[in-house]
Design a protein around this motif. Sequence first.
Motif, PDB file in Angstrom:
ATOM      1  N   ASN A  95      40.112  73.472  85.303  1.00 49.81           N
ATOM      2  CA  ASN A  95      39.863  72.749  86.870  1.00 49.81           C
ATOM      3  C   ASN A  95      38.607  72.254  87.030  1.00 49.81           C
ATOM      4  OD1 ASN A  95      42.574  72.387  88.063  1.00 49.81           O
ATOM      5  ND2 ASN A  95      42.193  74.583  87.312  1.00 49.81           N
ATOM      6  N   HIS A 165      43.079  69.755  78.508  1.00 48.79           N
ATOM      7  CA  HIS A 165      44.546  69.728  78.437  1.00 48.79           C
ATOM      8  C   HIS A 165      44.954  69.871  80.301  1.00 48.79           C
ATOM      9  CE1 HIS A 165      43.267  71.498  74.366  1.00 48.79           C
ATOM     10  NE2 HIS A 165      42.842  71.264  74.978  1.00 48.79           N
ATOM     11  N   GLY A 166      45.877  69.014  80.025  1.00 54.42           N
ATOM     12  CA  GLY A 166      46.455  69.053  81.526  1.00 54.42           C
ATOM     13  C   GLY A 166      47.041  70.008  81.912  1.00 54.42           C
ATOM     14  N   ASP A 167      47.958  70.540  80.857  1.00 54.17           N
ATOM     15  CA  ASP A 167      48.739  71.832  80.945  1.00 54.17           C
ATOM     16  C   ASP A 167      47.352  72.939  81.684  1.00 54.17           C
ATOM     17  OD1 ASP A 167      47.241  72.175  78.796  1.00 54.17           O
ATOM     18  OD2 ASP A 167      49.004  73.015  77.700  1.00 54.17           O
ATOM     19  N   LEU A 169      46.008  72.386  84.304  1.00 53.68           N
ATOM     20  CA  LEU A 169      45.471  71.832  85.523  1.00 53.68           C
ATOM     21  C   LEU A 169      46.622  72.173  86.798  1.00 53.68           C
ATOM     22  CD1 LEU A 169      43.156  68.643  83.847  1.00 53.68           C
ATOM     23  CD2 LEU A 169      42.360  70.439  84.315  1.00 53.68           C
ATOM     24  N   ALA A 174      45.946  67.129  87.411  1.00 54.70           N
ATOM     25  CA  ALA A 174      46.284  66.804  85.891  1.00 54.70           C
ATOM     26  C   ALA A 174      46.785  64.992  86.049  1.00 54.70           C
ATOM     27  CB  ALA A 174      47.281  67.705  85.586  1.00 54.70           C
ATOM     28  N   SER A 178      45.105  62.296  83.902  1.00 50.31           N
ATOM     29  CA  SER A 178      46.420  61.134  82.821  1.00 50.31           C
ATOM     30  C   SER A 178      46.110  59.583  83.301  1.00 50.31           C
ATOM     31  CB  SER A 178      47.495  62.265  82.998  1.00 50.31           C
ATOM     32  OG  SER A 178      48.292  60.835  83.057  1.00 50.31           O
TER      33      SER A 178
END
Length: 588
Positions: A95, A165-167, A169, A174, A178
Amino acid sequence: MPRLSTRTLVAVCGALLAVLVAGFAWVGVRAYLAKGELEALVPVAGDLVDAADARDLDRLGRAADTLASHASAAWTLTRDPAWGVAQAMPVLGPNFGAVRTVAANLSAVSTSAVGPMLELAADVQHDDDTEADGFDLALVERAQQPLAGAASALATADRELSGIHGDQLLAPLADGVSRLSSAIAQASPLVTSLSRAAEVLPGILGAEGARSILFVLQNPAEPRTGGGVTGAFALLEADDGRLSLVAQADSGVFPGRAEPIVPIPDSTVALYGDVVGRFVPNTSMPADFTLAARLASAWWQEHSGTAPDAVVSLDPRVLAALLEVTGPVTLADGSEVDSANLVQRVAVDAYFELDRDAQTEFQQGVTQTVLSHVMSGGIDILAWIEALAPVIDEGRLSVWSAHDDEQRLLADGALAGPAARHTAAGADGFALYLNDATAGKMGIFLEADAGIGSVECRPDGRRDVVVRVLLTNIAPADAGAEFPWWVTGGGLEGTEPGHIALDVTVAAPPGSFFGGVTRDGELAPSTNVVDAGFPSSLARVDIAPGGTTVVEARFTMADPRDVAPVLLTTPLLRDVSVDDAFSAACAG
């Protein structure tokens, strides 16, 4: 050697803990401040959009200054060495890394893209002379440096943001990453194309001597990979930014050939047969626009004796977009054509209200009138960019140059045709191409709703990607009996009048494995070849009036990894809807 006492160890550990607590507190305070700076950008983004819609440069400038101030402050706050240590923490570390990446790229984009672009817009507005004749090439040349800087900053931001990598955060972060990543990904290729266009336009438009430009008019009433059947040509001469219409020719004046006019790759012949290169209407069948442009150039050279310096492919939507800027035109019969009715009049009504000779005369008259109208006054570059951006994004406008130095700049941008757009879509890019096999204009009644999704079906982790398209023939039941033969095709190619016959091609990323094609849930015969570098599956369908059919093409990705598939489509007369969250299932 002296021994450390327990009291000394406790003291050292306590000091270290104090440092860590202070460090994390310091990072926490800076994170809170950075969060505030980034959150302050949310209303600024709205101001930028509203000001851009209103073309209010003063308001845009104020919003851009605010953007730069907050973005720079956030970037400064995240550059502290302690922030780098926080990035290495488990769980929360990604993060901190994402916030730093976002802040850095927002600062760079505001400084190197937004600011220079606004200065350029002000320069264009200041120099705008709607009474001038043609393009202001000096202005185009002044635009080259700021556009290049903006393109570089956006490309860097696109690359770095897509690497987050949004997964990993927290949900709110996220979501923000995005949305920002999507906006940058949409803007980057457009600005890159504008930058390259600014580099090549002076040459193409005759800055160093007269040039010839062949406009190839595609008709989406009869779909082809590149947009539509090649229905007409218009040759323009460009000299120091001024354009003049020199000649026009309908596709009917080009006789078919026993052999292709230029060599056609075996893979393209395997997909579409030997009609590519032998008949002018099929000029835009290849996904490789370089090949399509060379075909157009060769056809014109055989017809006129001279080869053009550049080829521009466009469809009626592009002409309509230009009329959004210039306003309506009045035709020789006294009727008016504007941005709202041009497509309907040229690509639909002409086939039901006029005989074949009158169709050609009308369509050539519209082309000549619109182009003459567009070229008669000064070119409002900002307005043109705004109007043409959607049709460029849809793949309705492509450009090729016979001059190698110019073509190198055009070759992989948004204006370089279907295969180049597919390449630019990245490792997860797919393309859906539709080619009419009816020999009529039944594309008027074709609706297409597409979807793309991935699913893990294999123990090796390679994901399957499924492209699905629902095709509908919305023609009335009596179309075969009531419509003119030039609309239905008259059964000349073996298709029952009123039906729509289509070659449906799905092209996958290089290295993908073929997984078969189904039609309405049943395995269908398909041609599977690697064309223009892309594994491509083709199946033919026949759709009765009022009927539908569903085609699904399956591919297995080359590597075991997560996939975020993207789907490009042939631009049709009716917009194609694309569901990128289609729920794919394993085969069988």
